[in-house]
Design an enzyme around this catalytic site. Structure first.
Site, PDB file in Angstrom:
ATOM      1  CG  ASP A 119      -1.894   0.716   1.263  1.00 46.42           C
ATOM      2  OD1 ASP A 119      -2.871   0.520   0.736  1.00 46.42           O
ATOM      3  OD2 ASP A 119      -1.898   2.122   2.305  1.00 46.42           O
ATOM      4  CG  HIS A 151      -5.970  -3.293   0.433  1.00 47.06           C
ATOM      5  ND1 HIS A 151      -4.868  -2.439  -0.758  1.00 47.06           N
ATOM      6  CD2 HIS A 151      -5.797  -2.163   0.787  1.00 47.06           C
ATOM      7  CE1 HIS A 151      -4.491  -1.426  -0.627  1.00 47.06           C
ATOM      8  NE2 HIS A 151      -4.649  -1.578   0.527  1.00 47.06           N
TER       9      HIS A 151
END
Length: 331
Positions: free
Chosen positions: A105, A308
């Site tokens: 991320d 994610h």
């Protein structure tokens, strides 16, 4: 039982940084694990254990603005120069010459910048979900605003009044209940939508995260949680204490980072690995298309059936790939 090595501290780049270290100190090059938003070094708990047990020296910091690390007041103190400088200072503190930087991320954006700015301290780079891209052709916030509108969370994060921070700060448990879940499996018939180059995410995705959190009720969420109650408590307790502003300040420097990167060569000249997650809606595998043009020495690896939070959703697969790639490239 949740295992983490003892918390230690380093004075680096004008702040005190908390970090965790495991594995033999003689192992080189060590692996530095850099978390994203809204996360902490604890996000890497599975990799810290697996890598250290495989004989790899591993270090995971709480980065600037997060967890046990200082949270300076000025927004500019969270630009990419500070964030990469913190990692150089951590290496100096530990008397490490070069390291392999692994980032997920936002941590991915930081680690891809390391070889552009501090090549002499970087042995290799691994991006998890976050691709390396060339400098955008226009201010990234303006591109996001045009493509997704005012409610896109990164655009909302630019508000100087910090009104969105209050939404997250007042609903810490709701935030982790809503975010830390596996995605709903996509119907086979749904065509994949193209993400925005250099930005990720498909245009129809609902990216109004602050409003989503404000209206969220876990009782009506069919998705499977990633965290056990004990693990969730660690995130909730940490962010209840720290708040979310430090991490959101990273986003408030996107235009500044873009302006200051003008003229910077974006070629990555170290061995690199890109780990992609099949079902990440914000940073889909297609966002990594064309990375080979900027990274001559690149391997790509796809983690199937992961959303994610890849290193927490598929910990064994991610740890195994990191160990395998490091052995192959660095002995």
């Amino acid at each position: 039982m949740i295992e983490m090595p003892p918390l230690q501290f380093a004075e680096t780049n004008g702040i005190r940084m908390g970090y965790y270290e495991a594995g033999p100190k003689t192992d080189t090059p060590p692996v530095i694990l850099c978390h994203g938003w809204p996360e902490i070094a604890f996000s890497w708990r599975h990799q810290i254990k697996a890598l250290s047990e495989a004989g790899v020296r591993v270090i995971a910091p709480d980065q600037r603005g997060y967890g046990a690390t200082d949270r300076p007041e000025p927004v500019e103190d969270y630009d990419i120069e500070h964030l990469t400088g913190d990692l150089v200072g951590l290496l100096d503190h530990l008397k490490i010459d070069k390291a392999i930087f692994v980032g997920h991320d936002w941590g991915g954006f930081v680690v891809w910048q390391m070889p552009l700015r501090h090549i002499d301290r970087v042995a290799g780079v691994v991006g998890i979900n976050t691709p390396h891209t060339n400098r955008a052709w226009a201010d990234p916030i303006e591109l996001l605003r045009k493509r997704f509108g005012e409610h896109m969370y990164i655009v909302q994060f630019q508000d100087p009044a910090h009104s969105v921070d209050k939404i997250f700060n007042g609903r810490v448990e709701q935030t982790f209940d809503a975010f830390m879940r596996k995605p709903v499996p996509q119907a086979e018939s749904t065509p994949a939508e193209e993400p925005v180059a250099g930005v990720g995410a498909s245009p129809r995705l609902n990216l109004a995260f602050p409003q989503m959190i404000a209206n969220y009720d876990a009782r009506h969420d069919p998705r499977t949680p990633i965290l056990s109650p004990e693990e969730k408590k660690i995130f909730v307790d940490t962010f209840t204490k720290s708040g979310f502003t430090g991490g959101i300040n990273w986003y408030r420097n996107m235009s500044r980072n873009w302006r200051r990167a003008e003229g910077l060569d974006h070629t990555v000249r170290v061995p690199s690995l890109m780990i992609m997650a099949e079902n990440d809606r914000v940073l889909p595998p297609s966002a990594a298309d064309g990375m080979e043009k900027l990274i001559p020495d690149l391997e790509k690896y796809l983690v199937r059936n992961s959303g994610h939070w890849t290193q927490q959703e598929k910990p064994d697969e991610v740890s195994g790939k990191l160990i395998e790639w490091r052995r192959k490239r660095f002995g």
